[in-house]
Design an enzyme around this catalytic site. Structure first.
Site, PDB file in Angstrom:
ATOM      1  N   GLY A  50      16.118  -4.106   7.880  1.00  0.00           N
ATOM      2  CA  GLY A  50      15.151  -4.726   7.024  1.00  0.00           C
ATOM      3  C   GLY A  50      15.773  -5.029   5.547  1.00  0.00           C
ATOM      4  O   GLY A  50      15.634  -6.147   5.074  1.00  0.00           O
ATOM      5  N   GLU A 105      16.469  -0.173   0.110  1.00  0.00           N
ATOM      6  CA  GLU A 105      15.543  -0.223   1.033  1.00  0.00           C
ATOM      7  C   GLU A 105      14.754  -1.521   1.022  1.00  0.00           C
ATOM      8  O   GLU A 105      14.492  -2.038  -0.142  1.00  0.00           O
ATOM      9  CB  GLU A 105      14.643   0.798   0.865  1.00  0.00           C
ATOM     10  CG  GLU A 105      13.440   1.246   1.773  1.00  0.00           C
ATOM     11  CD  GLU A 105      13.786   1.333   3.402  1.00  0.00           C
ATOM     12  OE1 GLU A 105      14.532   0.014   3.850  1.00  0.00           O
ATOM     13  OE2 GLU A 105      13.306   2.091   4.036  1.00  0.00           O
ATOM     14  N   ASP A 106      14.183  -1.937   1.896  1.00  0.00           N
ATOM     15  CA  ASP A 106      13.149  -3.150   1.985  1.00  0.00           C
ATOM     16  C   ASP A 106      12.110  -2.846   1.261  1.00  0.00           C
ATOM     17  O   ASP A 106      11.582  -3.461   0.536  1.00  0.00           O
ATOM     18  CB  ASP A 106      13.228  -3.849   3.407  1.00  0.00           C
ATOM     19  CG  ASP A 106      12.847  -3.007   4.560  1.00  0.00           C
ATOM     20  OD1 ASP A 106      12.501  -1.967   4.291  1.00  0.00           O
ATOM     21  OD2 ASP A 106      12.485  -3.471   5.403  1.00  0.00           O
ATOM     22  N   ASP A 109       6.538   2.230   2.216  1.00  0.00           N
ATOM     23  CA  ASP A 109       5.155   1.766   2.826  1.00  0.00           C
ATOM     24  C   ASP A 109       4.377   3.405   2.700  1.00  0.00           C
ATOM     25  O   ASP A 109       4.163   3.632   1.414  1.00  0.00           O
ATOM     26  CB  ASP A 109       5.153   1.510   4.220  1.00  0.00           C
ATOM     27  CG  ASP A 109       3.929   1.145   4.898  1.00  0.00           C
ATOM     28  OD1 ASP A 109       2.761   0.751   3.805  1.00  0.00           O
ATOM     29  OD2 ASP A 109       3.665   1.209   5.805  1.00  0.00           O
ATOM     30  N   LYS A 137       4.484  -0.432  -1.508  1.00  0.00           N
ATOM     31  CA  LYS A 137       3.108  -0.652  -1.341  1.00  0.00           C
ATOM     32  C   LYS A 137       2.445   0.760  -1.659  1.00  0.00           C
ATOM     33  O   LYS A 137       2.353   1.687  -0.685  1.00  0.00           O
ATOM     34  CB  LYS A 137       2.846  -0.719   0.173  1.00  0.00           C
ATOM     35  CG  LYS A 137       2.782  -2.009   0.693  1.00  0.00           C
ATOM     36  CD  LYS A 137       2.340  -2.091   2.303  1.00  0.00           C
ATOM     37  CE  LYS A 137       3.066  -3.167   2.973  1.00  0.00           C
ATOM     38  NZ  LYS A 137       2.786  -2.927   4.472  1.00  0.00           N
ATOM     39  N   PHE A 159       0.586  -6.501   5.666  1.00  0.00           N
ATOM     40  CA  PHE A 159       1.428  -6.445   6.437  1.00  0.00           C
ATOM     41  C   PHE A 159       2.409  -7.826   6.154  1.00  0.00           C
ATOM     42  O   PHE A 159       1.972  -8.683   6.253  1.00  0.00           O
ATOM     43  CB  PHE A 159       1.591  -6.410   7.748  1.00  0.00           C
ATOM     44  CG  PHE A 159       2.590  -5.964   8.727  1.00  0.00           C
ATOM     45  CD1 PHE A 159       3.370  -4.719   8.410  1.00  0.00           C
ATOM     46  CD2 PHE A 159       3.445  -6.750   9.265  1.00  0.00           C
ATOM     47  CE1 PHE A 159       4.474  -4.388   9.462  1.00  0.00           C
ATOM     48  CE2 PHE A 159       4.710  -6.808   9.908  1.00  0.00           C
ATOM     49  CZ  PHE A 159       5.277  -5.504   9.955  1.00  0.00           C
ATOM     50  N   VAL A 160       3.744  -7.478   5.586  1.00  0.00           N
ATOM     51  CA  VAL A 160       4.530  -8.740   5.103  1.00  0.00           C
ATOM     52  C   VAL A 160       5.698  -8.842   5.871  1.00  0.00           C
ATOM     53  O   VAL A 160       6.290  -8.039   6.497  1.00  0.00           O
ATOM     54  CB  VAL A 160       4.880  -8.713   3.733  1.00  0.00           C
ATOM     55  CG1 VAL A 160       3.564  -8.636   2.732  1.00  0.00           C
ATOM     56  CG2 VAL A 160       5.395  -7.425   3.087  1.00  0.00           C
ATOM     57  N   ASP A 166      10.566  -7.621   9.209  1.00  0.00           N
ATOM     58  CA  ASP A 166      10.242  -8.137  10.580  1.00  0.00           C
ATOM     59  C   ASP A 166       8.779  -7.823  11.255  1.00  0.00           C
ATOM     60  O   ASP A 166       8.220  -6.873  10.488  1.00  0.00           O
ATOM     61  CB  ASP A 166      11.430  -7.791  11.622  1.00  0.00           C
ATOM     62  CG  ASP A 166      10.856  -6.509  12.249  1.00  0.00           C
ATOM     63  OD1 ASP A 166      11.114  -5.616  10.935  1.00  0.00           O
ATOM     64  OD2 ASP A 166      10.825  -6.082  13.357  1.00  0.00           O
ATOM     65  N   ARG A 172      12.796 -12.158  10.121  1.00  0.00           N
ATOM     66  CA  ARG A 172      13.705 -11.791   9.092  1.00  0.00           C
ATOM     67  C   ARG A 172      14.415 -12.815   8.414  1.00  0.00           C
ATOM     68  O   ARG A 172      14.711 -12.677   7.275  1.00  0.00           O
ATOM     69  CB  ARG A 172      14.749 -10.771   9.952  1.00  0.00           C
ATOM     70  CG  ARG A 172      14.208  -9.603  10.411  1.00  0.00           C
ATOM     71  CD  ARG A 172      15.267  -8.653  10.768  1.00  0.00           C
ATOM     72  NE  ARG A 172      14.975  -7.449  11.693  1.00  0.00           N
ATOM     73  CZ  ARG A 172      14.403  -6.488  11.277  1.00  0.00           C
ATOM     74  NH1 ARG A 172      14.341  -6.114  10.126  1.00  0.00           N
ATOM     75  NH2 ARG A 172      14.164  -5.402  12.216  1.00  0.00           N
TER      76      ARG A 172
HETATM   77  P1  IMP Z   1       7.434   3.990   5.714  1.00  0.00           P
HETATM   78  O1  IMP Z   1       7.752   5.022   6.519  1.00  0.00           O
HETATM   79  O2  IMP Z   1       5.902   3.970   6.197  1.00  0.00           O
HETATM   80  O3  IMP Z   1       7.674   4.041   4.351  1.00  0.00           O
HETATM   81  O4  IMP Z   1       7.888   2.654   6.511  1.00  0.00           O
HETATM   82  C1  IMP Z   1       9.084   1.965   5.937  1.00  0.00           C
HETATM   83  C2  IMP Z   1       9.664   1.192   6.859  1.00  0.00           C
HETATM   84  O5  IMP Z   1       8.555   0.380   7.563  1.00  0.00           O
HETATM   85  C3  IMP Z   1      10.275  -0.114   6.284  1.00  0.00           C
HETATM   86  O6  IMP Z   1      11.756   0.247   5.899  1.00  0.00           O
HETATM   87  C4  IMP Z   1      10.076  -1.269   7.036  1.00  0.00           C
HETATM   88  O7  IMP Z   1      11.130  -1.575   7.930  1.00  0.00           O
HETATM   89  C5  IMP Z   1       8.591  -0.880   7.909  1.00  0.00           C
HETATM   90  N1  IMP Z   1       7.695  -1.514   6.961  1.00  0.00           N
HETATM   91  C6  IMP Z   1       6.633  -0.984   6.263  1.00  0.00           C
HETATM   92  N2  IMP Z   1       5.819  -1.986   5.738  1.00  0.00           N
HETATM   93  C7  IMP Z   1       6.167  -3.001   6.396  1.00  0.00           C
HETATM   94  C8  IMP Z   1       5.493  -4.409   6.149  1.00  0.00           C
HETATM   95  O8  IMP Z   1       4.665  -5.006   5.760  1.00  0.00           O
HETATM   96  N3  IMP Z   1       6.458  -5.506   6.937  1.00  0.00           N
HETATM   97  C9  IMP Z   1       7.540  -5.283   7.640  1.00  0.00           C
HETATM   98  N4  IMP Z   1       7.987  -3.952   7.841  1.00  0.00           N
HETATM   99  C10 IMP Z   1       7.154  -3.066   7.147  1.00  0.00           C
HETATM  100 MG    MG Z   2      11.941  -2.126   9.631  1.00  0.00          MG
END
Ligand code: IMP
Ligand code: MG
Length: 186
Positions: A50, A105-106, A109, A137, A159-160, A166, A172
Site C-alpha cells: 500500500g 506506511e499507507d 487503522d 484513522k 474504508f478508502v 486497495d 491502487r
Molecule cells: P491495521 O493493522 O488495522 O492498522 O491495518 C493496517 C493495514 O490495513 C494498512 O497498512 C492497510 O494495508 C490496511 N487498511 C486499513 N484501513 C484501510 C482502508 O481504509 N483501505 C485500504 N486498506 C486499509
Molecule cells: Mg494493505
C-alpha cells in the site's frame, strides 16, 4: 476525479484529491528532512504494498541521503477488518543496527500491523525508529500507544482506496483517495 477514470463508477466520494495529496507530501518531506541531521544514515522502509506510491513521492521530497528497503506483511484477507494476525511475507534486506529507521506506511487503522512490525524491528537495535503514515484513522485504534511521528491526513472511519490503497488488490493506481460505494464491499 483524476487522470485515471476507469474506476469512476465505483467511487462514491473523493476524500483527498491529487493536488492536496501532493501538497501535503511536500510538507511532510520538509518536516522529515528537518527532523534529522545532514549526516544521518537513514533507511526508509516501505511497507508493501500500500505504501509504494507514497514512498516514491515522499522520498523525492526528503533532502537527505536515504536508502530504500521494503517489507511485506499481511494482516488482512480480502476483508476490510484487520485480523490481528500479522504475517511477514518478505523481510527487509538492510541491517538496521545503529541506523535511523523511517517506516513508511499507507494507513494506520487499528494499529495492529504496525505495532507488530515496530516490536520486531526494535529487537534489531536501530539508532531510532520513526513512523510516517499518509493516513490515520484514530477512531479505530486498538493499539493506543502506537502513533506516527509524521501524519499526512486524519480521516474518518471509512474504508478508502486509491493512491496505493486497495480493496481486494484493486484501485491502487488511482491518483486520489476515495471511498468505495458500499455495494462493492458489503
Ligand atoms: P491495521 O493493522 O488495522 O492498522 O491495518 C493496517 C493495514 O490495513 C494498512 O497498512 C492497510 O494495508 C490496511 N487498511 C486499513 N484501513 C484501510 C482502508 O481504509 N483501505 C485500504 N486498506 C486499509
Ligand atoms: Mg494493505
Amino acid at each position: 476525479m483524476g487522470k485515471n477514470t476507469v474506476f469512476a463508477d465505483d467511487i462514491k466520494e473523493v476524500v483527498i484529491d491529487e493536488e492536496d495529496l501532493q501538497e501535503r507530501i511536500t510538507e511532510l518531506g520538509k518536516e522529515i528532512t528537518d527532523s534529522y541531521s545532514d549526516d544521518d544514515d537513514i533507511v526508509m522502509l516501505c511497507i508493501l504494498r500500500g505504501a509504494v506510491l507514497f514512498m516514491a513521492d515522499l522520498a523525492r521530497e526528503i533532502d537527505l541521503p536515504v536508502v530504500f528497503d521494503f517489507m511485506d506483511v499481511s494482516s488482512y484477507g480480502a476483508s476490510t477488518e484487520s485480523s490481528g494476525v500479522v504475517r511477514i511475507i518478505k523481510d527487509m534486506e538492510e541491517n538496521i543496527e545503529g541506523r535511523h529507521l523511517l517506516i513508511v506506511e499507507d494507513i494506520i487503522d487499528t494499529g495492529r500491523t504496525l505495532k507488530h512490525v515496530v516490536d520486531m524491528l526494535e529487537t534489531r537495535n536501530p539508532k531510532s525508529i520513526k513512523i510516517v503514515t499518509l493516513l490515520d484513522k484514530p477512531d479505530r485504534r486498538v493499539q493506543k500507544e502506537l502513533d506516527a511521528d509524521f501524519n499526512g491526513f486524519e480521516i474518518p472511519d471509512k474504508f478508502v482506496v486509491g493512491y496505493g490503497l486497495d480493496f481486494a488488490e484493486k484501485y491502487r493506481n488511482l491518483s486520489f483517495i476515495g471511498v468505495l460505494k458500499e455495494k462493492l464491499y458489503i
